[in-house]
Scaffold this motif. Sequence first.
Motif, short mmCIF file in Angstrom:
data_model
loop_
_atom_site.label_atom_id
_atom_site.label_comp_id
_atom_site.label_asym_id
_atom_site.label_seq_id
_atom_site.Cartn_x
_atom_site.Cartn_y
_atom_site.Cartn_z
N LEU A 140 0.72 -1.31 -0.02
CA LEU A 140 0.02 -0.14 0.01
C LEU A 140 0.90 1.24 0.08
CD1 LEU A 140 -2.81 -0.73 2.40
CD2 LEU A 140 -3.08 -0.29 0.07
N TRP A 141 2.05 1.16 0.56
CA TRP A 141 2.67 2.30 0.73
C TRP A 141 3.36 2.91 -0.60
CZ3 TRP A 141 7.36 0.32 -1.20
CH2 TRP A 141 7.86 -0.93 -0.84
N GLU A 142 3.16 2.20 -1.71
CA GLU A 142 3.50 2.48 -2.98
C GLU A 142 2.62 3.69 -3.42
OE1 GLU A 142 3.61 -1.00 -5.34
OE2 GLU A 142 5.49 -1.63 -4.69
N ASP A 143 1.33 3.69 -2.94
CA ASP A 143 0.37 4.79 -3.43
C ASP A 143 -0.33 5.29 -2.39
OD1 ASP A 143 -1.09 2.49 -3.44
OD2 ASP A 143 -1.44 2.37 -5.46
N HIS A 144 0.03 5.13 -0.91
CA HIS A 144 -0.81 5.59 -0.05
C HIS A 144 0.25 5.91 1.17
CE1 HIS A 144 -4.24 3.13 -1.84
NE2 HIS A 144 -4.90 3.69 -0.93
N LEU A 145 -0.51 6.80 1.92
CA LEU A 145 0.26 7.55 3.23
C LEU A 145 -0.37 6.64 4.29
CD1 LEU A 145 0.97 11.15 2.79
CD2 LEU A 145 2.81 9.32 2.72
N TYR A 146 0.26 6.34 5.65
CA TYR A 146 -0.18 5.79 7.00
C TYR A 146 -0.40 7.06 7.62
CZ TYR A 146 -1.35 2.80 10.47
OH TYR A 146 -2.03 2.03 11.39
N LEU A 147 -1.74 7.66 7.56
CA LEU A 147 -2.20 8.55 8.23
C LEU A 147 -3.13 8.10 9.25
CD1 LEU A 147 -2.92 11.23 5.55
CD2 LEU A 147 -1.31 11.45 7.21
N GLY A 148 -2.65 7.31 10.33
CA GLY A 148 -3.28 6.53 11.33
C GLY A 148 -4.15 5.44 10.56
N LYS A 149 -4.24 5.40 9.43
CA LYS A 149 -4.53 4.09 8.55
C LYS A 149 -3.82 4.56 7.25
CE LYS A 149 -9.20 5.72 7.35
NZ LYS A 149 -10.44 5.35 7.39
N TRP A 150 -4.10 3.52 6.28
CA TRP A 150 -3.63 3.82 4.79
C TRP A 150 -4.62 4.67 4.12
CZ3 TRP A 150 1.17 3.12 4.20
CH2 TRP A 150 2.06 2.15 4.91
N GLN A 151 -4.13 6.02 3.65
CA GLN A 151 -5.03 6.60 2.92
C GLN A 151 -4.20 7.22 1.78
OE1 GLN A 151 -7.16 9.71 5.23
NE2 GLN A 151 -6.29 8.69 7.07
N PRO A 152 -5.02 7.63 0.51
CA PRO A 152 -4.35 8.29 -0.47
C PRO A 152 -3.81 9.70 -0.22
CG PRO A 152 -6.80 8.22 -1.02
CD PRO A 152 -6.55 7.33 0.52
N ALA A 205 -1.53 15.84 12.05
CA ALA A 205 -1.90 16.59 13.44
C ALA A 205 -3.44 16.49 13.90
CB ALA A 205 -1.33 17.87 13.32
N LYS A 206 -4.31 16.69 13.11
CA LYS A 206 -5.83 16.75 13.46
C LYS A 206 -6.15 15.46 14.05
CE LYS A 206 -10.15 18.20 12.26
NZ LYS A 206 -10.76 17.05 13.01
N ILE A 207 -5.76 14.31 13.18
CA ILE A 207 -6.15 13.06 13.35
C ILE A 207 -5.49 12.65 14.76
CG2 ILE A 207 -6.00 10.62 12.73
CD1 ILE A 207 -6.21 11.78 9.68
N ALA A 208 -4.32 12.88 14.91
CA ALA A 208 -3.60 12.54 16.10
C ALA A 208 -4.27 13.06 17.30
CB ALA A 208 -2.14 12.82 15.86
N GLU A 250 -6.45 3.30 15.21
CA GLU A 250 -6.33 3.84 14.42
C GLU A 250 -6.47 5.47 14.68
OE1 GLU A 250 -10.10 5.64 10.98
OE2 GLU A 250 -9.67 3.47 11.35
N GLY A 251 -5.29 6.18 13.92
CA GLY A 251 -5.35 7.54 14.45
C GLY A 251 -3.90 7.78 15.20
N VAL A 252 -3.63 6.92 15.97
CA VAL A 252 -2.43 6.89 16.87
C VAL A 252 -1.02 7.06 16.18
CG1 VAL A 252 -1.32 5.86 19.12
CG2 VAL A 252 -4.00 5.98 18.66
N PHE A 253 -0.80 6.44 15.13
CA PHE A 253 0.63 6.58 14.68
C PHE A 253 0.57 6.89 13.21
CE2 PHE A 253 4.18 4.01 12.80
CZ PHE A 253 5.15 4.56 13.07
N HIS A 254 1.25 7.55 12.67
CA HIS A 254 1.20 8.13 11.25
C HIS A 254 2.89 8.24 10.83
CE1 HIS A 254 -2.63 10.35 12.15
NE2 HIS A 254 -2.23 10.24 13.38
N VAL A 255 2.99 7.93 9.50
CA VAL A 255 4.20 8.02 8.88
C VAL A 255 4.14 8.87 7.68
CG1 VAL A 255 6.08 6.58 7.60
CG2 VAL A 255 4.87 5.57 9.71
N LEU A 256 5.14 9.75 7.77
CA LEU A 256 4.88 10.83 6.54
C LEU A 256 6.30 11.08 5.91
CD1 LEU A 256 2.93 13.78 8.25
CD2 LEU A 256 2.05 11.78 6.93
N PRO A 257 6.73 9.95 5.17
CA PRO A 257 7.99 10.32 4.27
C PRO A 257 7.89 11.39 3.29
CG PRO A 257 6.70 8.49 3.21
CD PRO A 257 6.11 9.00 4.54
#
Length: 485
Positions: free
Chosen positions: A7-19, A51-54, A201-208
């Motif tokens: 999923l990380w090839e076209d999604h970000l992990y914003l508390g869950k995988w999102q486009p 930041a809002k989700i967290a 959901e919403g607790v951890f995020h990864v933003l490359p």
Amino acid sequence: MTMPTHLWEDHLYLGKWQPSNGPKTPVIEPATGDKLTEVQTATVEDVERAAKIAKDAQLSWAALPFDQKAEILRRAAALLKERAEEIGYWNTRECGSIGPKADWELQATYEQAQMAAALPMQPYGQIFPSSMPGRRNYWKRLPIGTVGVIAPWNFPILLAMRSVFPALGMGNCVILKPAPDSAVCGGALMAEVLEAAGVPEGVFHVLPGAADVGEALVQHPDVGMISFTGSTAVGEKIGETCGRMLKKCALELGGNNALVVLDDADLEAAASSAAWGAFLHQGQICMQAGRHLVHRSVADKYMNKLAERATRLVTGDPWKQQVHLGPLINETQARRVEEIVNRSVAMGANVVAGGKRDGNFFDATVLSNVTPEMPAFGEEIFGPVAPITLFDSDEEAIALVNASPYGLAAAIHSASTERAQRFAERIRVGMVHINDQTVNNEFQVPFGGMGRSGSSGRFGGPANLDEFTTTQWVSVMEHGIQYPF
């Protein structure tokens, strides 16, 4: 091994995988220059979303009973082991790690997770006496809220998760920005692990992403703390911003670490420590033995022993063959190491071993006749180079150690541990290892530097309790009292 589509090839992990509307970035193998895959990267807008989700998720996460937080972290530790082959694959190919280094890093990260799982059950407050009759004073730790973690590429898993795990364990949400050169193993794979472990959901995020993503994370008012590991130049800017915003920050920065060989040292042991400290992971370690300060009376013997070890080390592609040194992370870094060596040689240093670059590969290098005016002495090289500088007395050696504005780690070799301990008391570094090398890390021991190597923040063991919390004083009176007015 054939890797599946992720999923990380076209999604970000914003508390869950999102486009995301951010660009895709290729993942380049430093050993070959080949494109391995690509990752979805974040935008400044994604920082705002995260930041809002967290913020919305943090109170319920903090309220989760301690044993349930601990169980999630223990599951994360187990999943690291279960996925070791895949994580090691990416650490080798994406970051140029040799197999044993990748294995060690995974084990150290596992230990960090196990340690963090024990944090939620630790005492989180104290009771203080009061001079007021009937008053009870409670002082307790509270989560900060949302912690931003900005991690480097050299040990991308360990140096991210040593902050992520304890921050989660203390009830914070976390937004992780991995380095662009390690966005898969240091970011996306960790999102998969923590999601599978049961982090809500919403607790951890990864933003490359690029520098603008990191800057937005540092500046966001709903991010209550920044934990940064990386260069001193960037760390100083982060510290300036956090200071202006009165925001907590932990900065673990660069180093120019001295390995001191006194005249009574065991030279065989010293050379072994020196080779490990200087050449491990191509010298791309903040604790690298970057300055070898050697008593003049034993310098030739030490130099020959170290050079002999250096010439035995094999440099090459760690995915295709068994090697001691893999590639430097990219061409920019390889050229920088070459330039530091060449400038120092032009100023009078001698190449005793190595000194050659082939693309992103740089041979284990020993330099002699290095003086304090040379770049090989004054700069953090971050490459497999061991510069040797001579001294004639303990006083002179202490002055040479303290001549650097950095103060991360040092090692001292002497037959007299009492002498070495007296020496250690007079040098300004955060970690000193006697009759050992500079690259040491134990998860239960607080870790950090002085001077331009850090902001006096500490990672590890009991230090994590203070680092990833804030505190609150609560006083209680059973009945109100009458003041004079």
